[in-house]
Design a protein around this motif. Sequence first.
Motif, PDB file in Angstrom:
ATOM      1  N   VAL A   1       3.696  -0.730   7.518  1.00  0.00           N
ATOM      2  CA  VAL A   1       3.455  -0.914   6.390  1.00  0.00           C
ATOM      3  C   VAL A   1       3.728  -1.446   5.680  1.00  0.00           C
TER       4      VAL A   1
ATOM      5  N   ALA B   1      -1.015  -0.645   1.218  1.00  0.00           N
ATOM      6  CA  ALA B   1      -0.832   0.483   2.244  1.00  0.00           C
ATOM      7  C   ALA B   1      -1.324   1.577   3.229  1.00  0.00           C
TER       8      ALA B   1
ATOM      9  N   ARG C   1      -4.486  -0.666   3.623  1.00  0.00           N
ATOM     10  CA  ARG C   1      -4.621  -0.635   5.445  1.00  0.00           C
ATOM     11  C   ARG C   1      -4.897   0.139   6.532  1.00  0.00           C
TER      12      ARG C   1
END
Lengths: 206, 206
Positions: free
Chosen positions: A126, A149, A152
């Motif tokens: 990511v 990141a 996520r």
Amino acid sequence: MICKIHDKIKETAGQLFSRYGIRSVSMDDIARELSISKKTIYQNFKDKDQIVMMGVEQHIEKEKKEFGEVMRDAENAIDEILRFSKCLRKNIAEVNPTVLFDLRKFHPQAWEKWLSFKNDFIKRTVLCTIERGKKEGLFREEIKADILATYRIETIEMTFDPKIFSTEKYEFIELQMELLEHFVRGMLTRKGYDVYEELNNTINNE
Amino acid sequence: MICKIHDKIKETAGQLFSRYGIRSVSMDDIARELSISKKTIYQNFKDKDQIVMMGVEQHIEKEKKEFGEVMRDAENAIDEILRFSKCLRKNIAEVNPTVLFDLRKFHPQAWEKWLSFKNDFIKRTVLCTIERGKKEGLFREEIKADILATYRIETIEMTFDPKIFSTEKYEFIELQMELLEHFVRGMLTRKGYDVYEELNNTINNE
């Protein structure tokens, strides 16, 4: 020959787990499916836990390979995410979501393995995608890649928690797609917005 | 007179908690700050837990009032979120983040109260804002408002978890602002994108 049956057991177990979850599939079921004796399984594997662990390792290798291909082939960062999204959609369709619940609950070592893959490897991926998107002028320059990141990764985690998203109320695949799309869109520059809309339309009309 | 000192204790305790967290502030500290005896505090409150609970109730009322004003005054859904963002920024600057950690750990009833406020009231507010934004053509028509509202609530939760976002590594306010901005941007239509950029620039230049 032993090697062949070893792989065959691993493969068949993986298919059964994917279809029905881990908890519901017994060593007897695996033996029956392969028309072999349970003894043969135990000659190849110490226990179910070991089969599960090897299955997880195999799955991780497969995902790493897929991720590598996506990163190599994608035209830009947005294309990269849309291709990941396609892989994700395929994986979800193929794997019963119970697998991850069972993994966490009954196979803590294999779960840890998957978790550390998710946290380390996916996070790195990511991060790379975000940096690529910034360089290409598709994602906003001021984005804190590290925060997003982590966010996520935790979002993926969240979708597996039935206390947050009831499995009765939400289709797992719908949930993943909604949140992934929202994630990408939240990063876009104006140029990125146009590229996203265009690529997304192309994919939807394919 | 009793009523006055009752309110005064609540107010002062609230200020001390906001500044230093709940755990670090003792009944002695509150008494000292007010130059009264601890006995006087106990004549007004059963225990620290009761002061904390009343503080939480007061805070909830204040937030509800602020939210109501924002929804009444905002020009559109994006303006609404930017105004919320301003309130949030103010609240964060005023309240030591330890307060929420202490609340969860040492005052479970008050924590439950805050949690249900957050989950019910804030979720309803987010849902309203999303629907408003859709009607105004600022947020994408196809958004699943219910999924995104739950997601938003859980994101707020996530930011309080030091195992996810280490308090040493991330400024709490930076984290909240990054994720709130990402949340809004993920919902925007092209028209919404323009309105957001314009309003955001105006605020940043104020």
